[in-house]
Design a protein around this motif. Structure first.
Motif, PDB file in Angstrom:
ATOM      1  N   MET A 170     -25.650  96.340 -58.537  1.00 51.87           N
ATOM      2  CA  MET A 170     -25.437  97.676 -58.926  1.00 51.87           C
ATOM      3  C   MET A 170     -25.238  97.780 -60.385  1.00 51.87           C
ATOM      4  O   MET A 170     -25.609  98.510 -61.263  1.00 51.87           O
ATOM      5  N   LYS A 171     -24.483  96.713 -60.954  1.00 51.07           N
ATOM      6  CA  LYS A 171     -24.200  96.570 -62.383  1.00 51.07           C
ATOM      7  C   LYS A 171     -25.429  96.483 -63.240  1.00 51.07           C
ATOM      8  O   LYS A 171     -25.394  96.678 -64.315  1.00 51.07           O
ATOM      9  N   GLU A 172     -26.354  95.750 -62.721  1.00 55.33           N
ATOM     10  CA  GLU A 172     -27.700  95.364 -63.318  1.00 55.33           C
ATOM     11  C   GLU A 172     -28.679  96.788 -63.338  1.00 55.33           C
ATOM     12  O   GLU A 172     -29.462  96.797 -64.106  1.00 55.33           O
ATOM     13  N   ALA A 173     -28.330  97.654 -62.196  1.00 54.83           N
ATOM     14  CA  ALA A 173     -29.466  98.720 -62.092  1.00 54.83           C
ATOM     15  C   ALA A 173     -29.546  99.767 -63.256  1.00 54.83           C
ATOM     16  O   ALA A 173     -28.247 100.027 -63.880  1.00 54.83           O
ATOM     17  N   GLU A 174     -30.337 100.583 -63.139  1.00 54.34           N
ATOM     18  CA  GLU A 174     -30.440 101.788 -63.994  1.00 54.34           C
ATOM     19  C   GLU A 174     -29.774 103.018 -63.320  1.00 54.34           C
ATOM     20  O   GLU A 174     -29.163 103.648 -64.241  1.00 54.34           O
ATOM     21  N   SER A 175     -29.657 103.072 -62.193  1.00 51.03           N
ATOM     22  CA  SER A 175     -28.978 104.185 -61.393  1.00 51.03           C
ATOM     23  C   SER A 175     -28.731 103.816 -60.013  1.00 51.03           C
ATOM     24  O   SER A 175     -29.607 102.841 -59.588  1.00 51.03           O
ATOM     25  N   PHE A 213     -33.361  94.834 -59.518  1.00 50.18           N
ATOM     26  CA  PHE A 213     -33.363  96.200 -59.060  1.00 50.18           C
ATOM     27  C   PHE A 213     -33.184  97.395 -59.879  1.00 50.18           C
ATOM     28  O   PHE A 213     -31.781  97.191 -60.490  1.00 50.18           O
ATOM     29  N   LYS A 214     -33.958  98.303 -60.115  1.00 49.48           N
ATOM     30  CA  LYS A 214     -33.650  99.393 -61.004  1.00 49.48           C
ATOM     31  C   LYS A 214     -33.014 100.546 -60.358  1.00 49.48           C
ATOM     32  O   LYS A 214     -32.088 101.274 -60.903  1.00 49.48           O
ATOM     33  N   GLU A 229     -24.185 103.755 -63.546  1.00 50.73           N
ATOM     34  CA  GLU A 229     -24.454 105.179 -63.291  1.00 50.73           C
ATOM     35  C   GLU A 229     -24.914 105.783 -61.940  1.00 50.73           C
ATOM     36  O   GLU A 229     -25.849 105.172 -61.298  1.00 50.73           O
ATOM     37  N   VAL A 230     -23.948 106.559 -61.600  1.00 48.02           N
ATOM     38  CA  VAL A 230     -23.727 106.812 -60.242  1.00 48.02           C
ATOM     39  C   VAL A 230     -24.192 108.191 -59.938  1.00 48.02           C
ATOM     40  O   VAL A 230     -23.605 109.023 -60.921  1.00 48.02           O
ATOM     41  N   THR A 231     -24.906 108.876 -59.034  1.00 45.90           N
ATOM     42  CA  THR A 231     -25.269 110.010 -58.397  1.00 45.90           C
ATOM     43  C   THR A 231     -24.787 110.247 -57.070  1.00 45.90           C
ATOM     44  O   THR A 231     -24.846 109.345 -56.330  1.00 45.90           O
TER      45      THR A 231
END
Length: 280
Positions: A179-184, A155-156, A217-219
């Protein structure tokens, strides 16, 4: 943290492929042990309501249940062989024939459970009791939409539906490997309220900071519903962002010792378009 033991609930021939399309590549990536689990209903001897002779359907039913056990097991073992993952098969015969109910004990010793979202058009015998997996196991449940066709298991873009509850907290940390594998990762807060310890505009900041310490990477996104149901707001945000995984706490209430989903959870489970990780 990785998912080292994954339980795949295979309720029917119709859903097995979709569940394995997600569970097995995930297991390959995490070097996981996968348990494939399927249950069939026990054959019944039925008495005629008109007072006629007892009708024994057990032979025909046993042949059909044996066929399904064989077909689904063969599919699981062949797919697991192709993916090269460690695996085991667990087949059950029970009164209900519900693979989810039969899988409760197995789920309690798994890192992650994967099952298909309930298909409203499926016959009753082909529907697994998702509530049982969520509310009686204490384990995260990754649901695959019944309309899903793609095979990708990574999952990106992830949305974390965050309201500061213990359910959302558990879901957030249960989803860390994804989440650690995701881009965002987007922390989505809908209609946050002021509290004695935090202003509404600061909602999501603490969990975002905690996730960022894992090099994620979190928003943060704060949405005002304007009277629209929270489930619909989350659905709209998924569509706007192109997210491919939703993470959220599962809310429910007990009624006569049976759990039923609360409003937002129920809405999202009915309209699900992307895989959803739920924790309770």
């Amino acid at each position: 943290m990785t998912y080292k033991t994954i339980l795949a609930i295979l309720q029917s021939e119709a859903d097995a492929g979709r569940v394995l399309d997600l569970a097995l590549p995930l297991a390959s990536r995490h070097d996981s042990h996968v348990i494939g689990l399927h249950a069939e209903a026990l054959p019944m001897v039925i008495a005629s309501p008109m007072g006629g002779p007892v009708v024994d359907f057990s032979v025909d039913m046993q042949e059909e249940t044996s066929r399904r056990h064989t077909v689904i097991r063969a599919l699981f073992e062949e797919r697991a062989r192709i993916e090269g993952v460690a695996n085991e098969w667990r087949g059950f015969d029970s009164v209900s024939g519900d693979s989810a109910v039969s899988g409760i004990e197995s789920a309690r010793s798994a890192d992650l459970v994967v099952a298909q979202q309930t298909d409203p058009d499926a016959s009753s015998g082909m529907i697994a009791n998702i509530e049982a997996l969520l509310f009686e196991t204490g384990r995260p449940l990754l649901l695959v939409p019944y309309v899903r066709k793609e095979r990708a298991a990574s999952f990106k873009k992830i949305i974390l539906a965050w309201n500061g509850s213990k359910q959302a907290t558990r879901a957030a940390f249960d989803a860390l490997p994804f989440m650690k594998e995701a881009e965002s990762v987007e922390v989505l807060c809908v209609d946050p309220q002021d509290t004695p310890r935090r202003d509404a505009e600061m909602a999501g900041t603490a969990i975002a900071a905690a996730l960022a310490r894992h090099d994620i990477e979190v928003t943060i996104k704060i949405e005002n519903s304007g009277g629209v149901a929270h489930g619909e707001v989350i659905d709209n945000r998924i569509a706007d962002t192109g997210a491919d995984l939703l993470v959220m706490g599962a809310f429910g209430r007990s009624r006569l010792k049976e759990f039923v989903f609360g409003g937002a959870t129920r809405t999202l489970l009915q309209s699900m378009t992307i895989p959803t990780l739920l924790s309770h």
